[in-house]
Design an enzyme around this catalytic site. Structure first.
Site, PDB file in Angstrom:
ATOM      1  N   ASP A  67       0.798  -1.221   0.000  1.00 48.93           N
ATOM      2  CA  ASP A  67       0.000   0.000   0.000  1.00 48.93           C
ATOM      3  C   ASP A  67       0.836   1.278   0.000  1.00 48.93           C
ATOM      4  O   ASP A  67       0.410   2.297  -0.519  1.00 48.93           O
ATOM      5  CB  ASP A  67      -0.994   0.009   1.152  1.00 48.93           C
ATOM      6  CG  ASP A  67      -0.381  -0.324   2.496  1.00 48.93           C
ATOM      7  OD1 ASP A  67       0.848  -0.460   2.593  1.00 48.93           O
ATOM      8  OD2 ASP A  67      -1.148  -0.440   3.471  1.00 48.93           O
ATOM      9  N   ASP A 497       4.179   0.428  13.457  1.00 52.26           N
ATOM     10  CA  ASP A 497       3.348  -0.780  13.548  1.00 52.26           C
ATOM     11  C   ASP A 497       4.035  -1.997  14.149  1.00 52.26           C
ATOM     12  O   ASP A 497       3.354  -2.872  14.669  1.00 52.26           O
ATOM     13  CB  ASP A 497       2.778  -1.176  12.182  1.00 52.26           C
ATOM     14  CG  ASP A 497       1.752  -0.191  11.679  1.00 52.26           C
ATOM     15  OD1 ASP A 497       1.172   0.520  12.496  1.00 52.26           O
ATOM     16  OD2 ASP A 497       1.546  -0.120  10.467  1.00 52.26           O
TER      17      ASP A 497
END
Length: 787
Positions: A67, A497
């Site tokens: 992404d 993350d």
């Protein structure tokens, strides 16, 4: 997994369309005498893989898209992935968001990528179609008059970009934002809207939220090679499917599609993906109440289904797998058919958060299904395969199995999901963190059922021989890295993350830092006691402190005491440890909380005097009593180990626009500062240096703007440390190095190695001259060595 991005602060400039130039940089006095080689410090994955595309005529030709981190091609010999978009520069950084890929089944050298990261104004550039005639080794660019959403909701749907197998010069592109269906008839070089296509879609997740307010548009295109029909899925529950029977000249809504695809238990749904069985004449479509990849359950617990269309008769059949009592499914993410075994297909759930995602398999065209795991009495879980995380040891997230909720999961956000069309035993699927795969898939069919009934009618597990699923993400490096510290033989990182890592071998993926936060924001070490490391990150909840300490160079970590005045979610900020490790200074961000210091490794904290909330903090690398801070154009210094700070009185620094600053190892009071500048205020950016602890500063005039600064081993034993920066000289954003204290600068990367944006942090290696480590926003940790 949604990753932090830096879109709102990135500049953009126009570039010419067409084939990419060769590596070159001709600005005066910036030619580097050293050629560099570039690699990744191995993490293996770390972000969302929304698409995996197999070529249907050439074996082992596989592409994966991410992404925000570009796209990759599989290398069968090494079983690793090769990055294909490292040439993307800062002016077109949005091209690293890949919303779809297509590989040509006729001329297999041809591959295409639909790129553009945001449909919002976070990305000032429009999207593009990248086209390649050599499997992605080089690319041309066809710019589009609209944006695309490689990091927007719905990015796992599709594929939106396809090659017509009956005429490989023709490609179709489904677009968001009401732009409709587009077509190229010259191998992706030029594009035009298909004016005859009647429906641009209307499905919006949340019109009040800019990130969720976009029309999801035209989602996918698929080809029925038996009847020569073209099917197009649209984000419109009332009219979700269209067909052309005359090569795209005219289009009609498919009868019965709204009833088959448009709702589940009263919840509106859209057709996320499709798969065609060109032997049996079936089009399979999965639906969900949400375009993904973040969707959860619905009020009724059933947010999607699987429908089968007989392409010759037009008959619809609901082939949704049945659910066991008490289990709810939020919707489906991916679907794939086995080209070698017609009638065999698989599907995945999307965000079946607890206890795990479910993979479904049918060998009778969806009439019956089996699951990848199931419960027996007492809620014991039984699985068809074992998960081998050795390729990415951090995939346990430092957790432990909790009954049926394993630490190492099938994943989440599973939308990339594909059986190899040449090998029925190979399955790959992408998650929010990695790519999983197996080469033993057909063993599933010999296992039979997982759960049966005993004589008492109780559900009991049946014995099976399990196969293995392992990491298939080696070479995919897509983390957003936020900070780095090179200690000499050890690289410490803060990563979006996945917390961060301690690398002692750059070629080996490690377990993540175990401090209870998902996103690391800052790391540091004590210069004269380098076994003492500190790190901070964005925590979730109120159970742990934001700051962590290691006294054994990262082998073990402990959370410091929680600062109760700092809210639990987010707020990692910056952290610094002074030169001898006797003081830790922490400045949380996004709060009104004054920075704090500790003299007992974080057991107790005390408020700092003289610093505003959110100030960026650093330590002098020589004098233990000296620490520095910057906020709002004011430079601060402490001479008592961080207890109190005072304004140094420095002038001419960019207010509120400093990206990074750092003190020089081995040189007390030497500080360098990188700033972006503020065009609205008429203040230029660049680089500044101070030799008196920040009281006076000299601007390095060669830089138009700079975003990071770091230091490494000197070129000569008695020389000044090498200085590295991600900056702009003569309009060229690049990585620059100085070996003479900042008088001369050389560009050390080239046009083939730009990684979109690499400005968050940079550092040299203290033991290896020329080695530089840099952060990226989606290509992990990059390091370069003199060739």
């Amino acid at each position: 997994m949604r990753r932090r991005t830096f879109a709102t602060s990135l500049g953009a400039a126009a570039v010419a369309a067409g084939a990419l130039p060769t590596s070159a940089f001709a600005a005066p006095s910036t030619q580097c005498e050293d050629a560099y080689t570039w690699k990744n410090a191995a993490i293996n994955g770390g972000g969302f893989v929304p698409g995996i595309v197999f070529n249907e005529t050439e074996a082992n030709l596989i592409y994966a898209r991410t992404d925000i981190g570009g796209c990759y091609r599989w290398q069968e010999d090494s079983r690793t992935w090769k990055p294909l978009l490292d040439w993307v520069g800062r002016d077109k950084w949005g091209y690293t968001g890949v919303v779809s890929m297509a590989t040509d089944p006729v001329d297999t050298n041809r591959v295409y990528a639909a790129v553009g990261t945001y449909t919002t104004d976070w990305d000032t550039n429009n999207g593009a179609i990248l086209y390649s005639d050599d499997k992605g080794d080089t690319w041309g660019v066809a710019e589009l008059p609209f944006k695309q959403g490689g990091n927007m909701p719905g990015r796992g749907m599709g594929e939106r970009l396809v090659v017509n197998p009956a005429d490989n010069a023709e490609l179709y592109l489904g677009t968001p934002s009401g732009n409709g269906l587009w077509r190229s008839k010259d191998y992706g070089r030029t594009w035009a809207k298909v004016e005859e296509f009647p429906n641009p879609g209307n499905f919006v997740i949340d019109p009040a939220n800019p990130y969720n307010a976009d029309n999801q548009g035209v989602i996918w295109i698929d080809f029925d090679q038996i009847g020569g029909k073209i099917y197009v899925g649209v984000a419109d529950p009332a009219d979700p499917l269209y067909v052309s029977e005359d090569g795209g000249a005219t289009w009609q809504a498919v009868p019965g599609a709204a009833e088959a695809l448009g709702s589940v238990d009263g919840n509106r749904t859209i057709p996320k993906q499709s798969a065609v069985d060109n032997t049996n004449g079936f089009l399979y479509v999965i639906t969900s109440h949400d375009p993904g990849p973040y969707n959860g359950g619905t009020a009724s617990g059933r947010g999607g289904k699987i429908s089968r269309l007989a392409t010759e008769t037009g008959e619809w059949t609901d082939v949704t797998p049945g659910y066991n009592p008490g289990r709810s499914i939020p919707g489906f993410g991916g679907i794939t058919v086995d080209r070698q075994n017609p009638g065999t297909l698989m599907a995945s759930t999307c965000n079946n958060w607890w206890p795990d995602e479910i993979l479904f398999r049918s060998t009778d065209s969806g009439a019956t299904w089996q699951t990848s795991w199931d419960y027996a009495e007492g809620q014991d879980r039984h699985d068809r395969f074992d998960m081998d995380k050795s390729g990415s040891p951090w995939l346990s997230w430092n957790g432990e199995d909790q009954g049926p909720a394993y630490a190492v999961k099938h994943g989440w956000m599973i939308e990339a999901f594909a059986i190899d069309p040449h090998n029925s035993d190979r399955l790959m699927w992408g998650t929010g963190a990695t790519i999983w795969g197996t080469d033993e898939l057909t063993q599933w069919d010999s296992q039979g059922e997982l759960i049966g009934e005993n004589e008492a009618g109780q559900r009991v597990a049946l014995p099976i021989e399990k196969f293995t699923v392992g990491v298939r993400a080696e070479g995919v490096e897509e983390c957003a890295t936020l900070d780095l510290a090179a200690i000499g033989g050890t690289l410490l990182s803060a990563v979006g993350d996945v917390a961060g890592f301690v690398h002692t071998d750059l070629d080996r993926a490690e377990t993540m830092i175990n401090l209870g936060y998902s996103t690391g924001t800052c790391v540091d070490f004590a210069q004269s006691k380098p076994d003492l490391l500190v790190a901070t990150g964005n925590v979730h909840g109120n159970e742990k402190g934001h700051v962590g300490v290691s006294t054994d160079r990262g082998k073990t970590w402990a959370n410091t005491t929680r600062v109760e005045s700092v809210p639990g979610d987010g707020h990692g900020g910056t952290v610094a440890v002074n030169a001898d490790g006797s003081a830790i200074l922490w400045s949380p961000d996004g709060t009104e909380v004054t920075p704090v210091y500790s003299n007992d490794l974080g057991k107790t904290w005390n408020p700092v005097e003289g610093l505003p909330a959110g100030a960026k903090v650093r330590s002098d690398r020589v004098k233990a009593s000296v620490l520095y801070a910057f906020s709002g154009g004011v430079f601060y210094r402490s001479t008592d180990g961080g207890k109190t700070f005072a304004d140094t009185g420095a002038t001419g620094l960019p207010p509120g626009a400093v990206e990074d600053f750092g003190a020089v190892p081995g040189h007390k009071n030497h500080v360098w500062l990188a700033g972006r500048g503020d065009e609205k205020e008429g203040i230029g950016g660049g680089m500044w240096r101070s030799k008196d602890g920040g009281t006076t500063w000299k601007k390095i005039t060669v830089f138009e703007t700079a975003e990071s600064v770091g230091f490494g081993k000197a070129a000569k034993s008695s020389g000044y440390p090498a200085i590295y920066t991600s900056a702009v000289i003569g309009g060229k954003a690049a990585i620059y190095r100085s070996t003479d204290g900042g008088s001369k600068w050389s560009r050390i990367n080239d046009d083939d190695h730009q990684w979109g944006w690499s400005g968050s942090a940079i550092t040299g290696d203290p033991l290896v001259y020329g080695r530089v480590y840099l952060t990226t926003n989606g290509r992990g940790i990059i390091y370069g060595d003199i060739a």
